[in-house]
Design a protein around this motif. Structure first.
Motif, PDB file in Angstrom:
ATOM      1  N   TYR A 103      33.301  24.050   7.552  1.00  0.00           N
ATOM      2  CA  TYR A 103      33.709  23.732   8.927  1.00  0.00           C
ATOM      3  C   TYR A 103      34.523  22.429   8.996  1.00  0.00           C
ATOM      4  O   TYR A 103      34.042  21.358   8.638  1.00  0.00           O
ATOM      5  CB  TYR A 103      32.481  23.612   9.820  1.00  0.00           C
ATOM      6  CG  TYR A 103      32.799  23.326  11.277  1.00  0.00           C
ATOM      7  CD1 TYR A 103      33.442  24.269  12.060  1.00  0.00           C
ATOM      8  CD2 TYR A 103      32.461  22.108  11.860  1.00  0.00           C
ATOM      9  CE1 TYR A 103      33.735  24.021  13.390  1.00  0.00           C
ATOM     10  CE2 TYR A 103      32.745  21.848  13.185  1.00  0.00           C
ATOM     11  CZ  TYR A 103      33.382  22.798  13.945  1.00  0.00           C
ATOM     12  OH  TYR A 103      33.675  22.546  15.261  1.00  0.00           O
ATOM     13  N   THR A 211      25.937  29.801  12.930  1.00  0.00           N
ATOM     14  CA  THR A 211      27.281  30.102  12.435  1.00  0.00           C
ATOM     15  C   THR A 211      28.295  29.940  13.560  1.00  0.00           C
ATOM     16  O   THR A 211      27.954  30.065  14.738  1.00  0.00           O
ATOM     17  CB  THR A 211      27.355  31.542  11.885  1.00  0.00           C
ATOM     18  OG1 THR A 211      28.652  31.779  11.326  1.00  0.00           O
ATOM     19  CG2 THR A 211      27.069  32.581  12.969  1.00  0.00           C
ATOM     20  N   ASN A 212      29.535  29.681  13.168  1.00  0.00           N
ATOM     21  CA  ASN A 212      30.648  29.722  14.118  1.00  0.00           C
ATOM     22  C   ASN A 212      31.538  30.933  13.854  1.00  0.00           C
ATOM     23  O   ASN A 212      32.646  31.022  14.373  1.00  0.00           O
ATOM     24  CB  ASN A 212      31.481  28.436  14.037  1.00  0.00           C
ATOM     25  CG  ASN A 212      30.796  27.270  14.739  1.00  0.00           C
ATOM     26  OD1 ASN A 212      29.879  27.456  15.535  1.00  0.00           O
ATOM     27  ND2 ASN A 212      31.231  26.058  14.437  1.00  0.00           N
ATOM     28  N   GLN A 214      33.170  34.259  14.346  1.00  0.00           N
ATOM     29  CA  GLN A 214      33.463  34.973  15.594  1.00  0.00           C
ATOM     30  C   GLN A 214      33.235  36.476  15.489  1.00  0.00           C
ATOM     31  O   GLN A 214      33.438  37.211  16.447  1.00  0.00           O
ATOM     32  CB  GLN A 214      34.909  34.702  16.028  1.00  0.00           C
ATOM     33  CG  GLN A 214      35.174  33.241  16.353  1.00  0.00           C
ATOM     34  CD  GLN A 214      34.273  32.723  17.456  1.00  0.00           C
ATOM     35  OE1 GLN A 214      34.238  33.293  18.548  1.00  0.00           O
ATOM     36  NE2 GLN A 214      33.542  31.638  17.182  1.00  0.00           N
ATOM     37  N   ASN A 238      25.893  28.637  17.884  1.00  0.00           N
ATOM     38  CA  ASN A 238      27.044  27.891  17.371  1.00  0.00           C
ATOM     39  C   ASN A 238      26.692  26.410  17.206  1.00  0.00           C
ATOM     40  O   ASN A 238      25.699  25.941  17.754  1.00  0.00           O
ATOM     41  CB  ASN A 238      28.241  28.041  18.317  1.00  0.00           C
ATOM     42  CG  ASN A 238      28.712  29.483  18.446  1.00  0.00           C
ATOM     43  OD1 ASN A 238      28.996  29.946  19.539  1.00  0.00           O
ATOM     44  ND2 ASN A 238      28.791  30.204  17.343  1.00  0.00           N
ATOM     45  N   TYR A 239      27.528  25.700  16.479  1.00  0.00           N
ATOM     46  CA  TYR A 239      27.249  24.293  16.176  1.00  0.00           C
ATOM     47  C   TYR A 239      28.538  23.478  16.220  1.00  0.00           C
ATOM     48  O   TYR A 239      29.646  24.022  16.204  1.00  0.00           O
ATOM     49  CB  TYR A 239      26.621  24.170  14.770  1.00  0.00           C
ATOM     50  CG  TYR A 239      27.558  24.653  13.686  1.00  0.00           C
ATOM     51  CD1 TYR A 239      28.485  23.809  13.095  1.00  0.00           C
ATOM     52  CD2 TYR A 239      27.549  25.997  13.276  1.00  0.00           C
ATOM     53  CE1 TYR A 239      29.371  24.269  12.136  1.00  0.00           C
ATOM     54  CE2 TYR A 239      28.427  26.462  12.323  1.00  0.00           C
ATOM     55  CZ  TYR A 239      29.342  25.594  11.750  1.00  0.00           C
ATOM     56  OH  TYR A 239      30.236  26.046  10.815  1.00  0.00           O
ATOM     57  N   ASP A 240      28.380  22.165  16.234  1.00  0.00           N
ATOM     58  CA  ASP A 240      29.518  21.247  16.133  1.00  0.00           C
ATOM     59  C   ASP A 240      29.016  19.935  15.554  1.00  0.00           C
ATOM     60  O   ASP A 240      27.820  19.617  15.646  1.00  0.00           O
ATOM     61  CB  ASP A 240      30.163  21.027  17.502  1.00  0.00           C
ATOM     62  CG  ASP A 240      31.567  20.446  17.400  1.00  0.00           C
ATOM     63  OD1 ASP A 240      32.116  20.401  16.281  1.00  0.00           O
ATOM     64  OD2 ASP A 240      32.116  20.032  18.436  1.00  0.00           O
TER      65      ASP A 240
END
Length: 300
Positions: A103, A211-212, A214, A238-240
């Motif tokens: 990421y 997970t990101n 899609q 989702n994460y950041d």
């Protein structure tokens, strides 16, 4: 008044799923057991199809040394994974290791996986990292012409995960996506965390899938749209990350976007007001409105 007719735009509480206008609680529609089995079977079929494509690419690229592997190989590996989860689990959060590691970068950053693990454990979750074998080696190619050598701290972290039973390594030729996706629909259904829990955990279904991704490659073949939406909204988180400049292993803020607490579809639910028990209130998602906004209708 509690028995009045309602036609109003409302904002449903994102933590409790409670509508302040109609005094009803919206539901989270999850997959029933038959649907879970259907998703699991579909994922197995997709994994075998992907493995066939992998075999064809190997045949084209390495004709002289090519030896075709049966699709039973990937089926056996997925069954092995399901059995391993049953034995070692339950895991309440499955981390898409390659997605988290890559990421924001062109190389794998194990520090990012470490931060996600730490955050989840602070939230009283039991995480598992799913990682392709390639990225667990000391050295590997990340793209054509680009080579990555893991630092000592990353290698030590991998060893720690493996020793503690918190890492599952996916063998070559198998797409790791199918492993962490299957983890949400295999075996016994895990408990649902209540909105009013005092342990700092996100409310909703377990396991969470961190997970990101899609799911563009999986959406159409996986399920009919409504069931895909229910699966996705119940499990995907989702994460950041906050940015780092030099010391990537030091404190970084990790933000999670929790899975849904109530389903994004039309639903009618009875009021919890004792004066009008049995009266149904309907909530309609409206395109262009906020994620938690609904058109609320009740006619007495």
């Amino acid at each position: 008044e509690s028995n009045e007719t309602i036609l109003s735009r409302v904002t449903v509480n994102k933590t409790t799923a409670f509508c302040p206008c109609s005094r009803t609680q919206l539901k989270l529609y999850k997959l029933e057991q038959d649907s879970r089995k259907n998703v699991c079977r579909t994922l197995f079929s997709m994994a075998k199809e992907q493995f066939e494509e992998y075999n064809e690419k190997r045949k084209l690229n390495k004709k002289k040394y090519f030896k075709k592997q049966s699709t039973s190989f990937v089926e056996e590996e997925l069954n092995k994974f399901c059995s391993w989860i049953e034995e070692k689990g339950p895991f309440t959060a499955i981390i898409d290791g390659a997605n988290v590691g890559y990421y924001g970068h062109g190389t794998i950053r194990y520090s990012q996986i470490w931060h996600v693990m730490k955050k989840l454990e602070e939230m009283n979750e039991t995480p598992l990292v799913v990682m392709p074998l390639k990225y667990t080696r000391p050295e590997f190619y990340v793209s054509r012409g680009n080579y990555q050598k893991l630092e000592k701290k990353a290698i030590a972290f991998l060893k720690e995960l493996e020793n503690e039973g918190k890492l599952y390594i996916v063998p070559p030729g198998c797409l790791d996506d199918y492993f962490w996706m299957i983890a949400s629909v295999t075996g016994k259904e895990l408990s649902v965390v209540d909105a009013d829990n005092n342990s700092g955990r996100f409310p909703g279904n377990r396991p969470m899938l961190i997970t990101n991704d899609q799911m563009r490659d999986h959406r159409l073949a996986l399920l009919e749209p409504r069931l895909f939406r229910r699966w996705y909204s119940c499990h995907i988180v989702n994460y950041d990350f906050s940015k780092f400049y030099e010391k990537e292993w030091e404190e970084r803020k990790v933000d999670f976007c929790a899975a849904d607490v109530f389903s994004n579809e039309i639903q009618g639910n009875p009021s919890q007001d004792e004066k009008i028990l049995g009266s149904l209130s309907w909530h309609f998602p409206v395109e262009g409105w906020g994620k938690h906004d609904r058109l609320c209708i009740r006619i007495n």
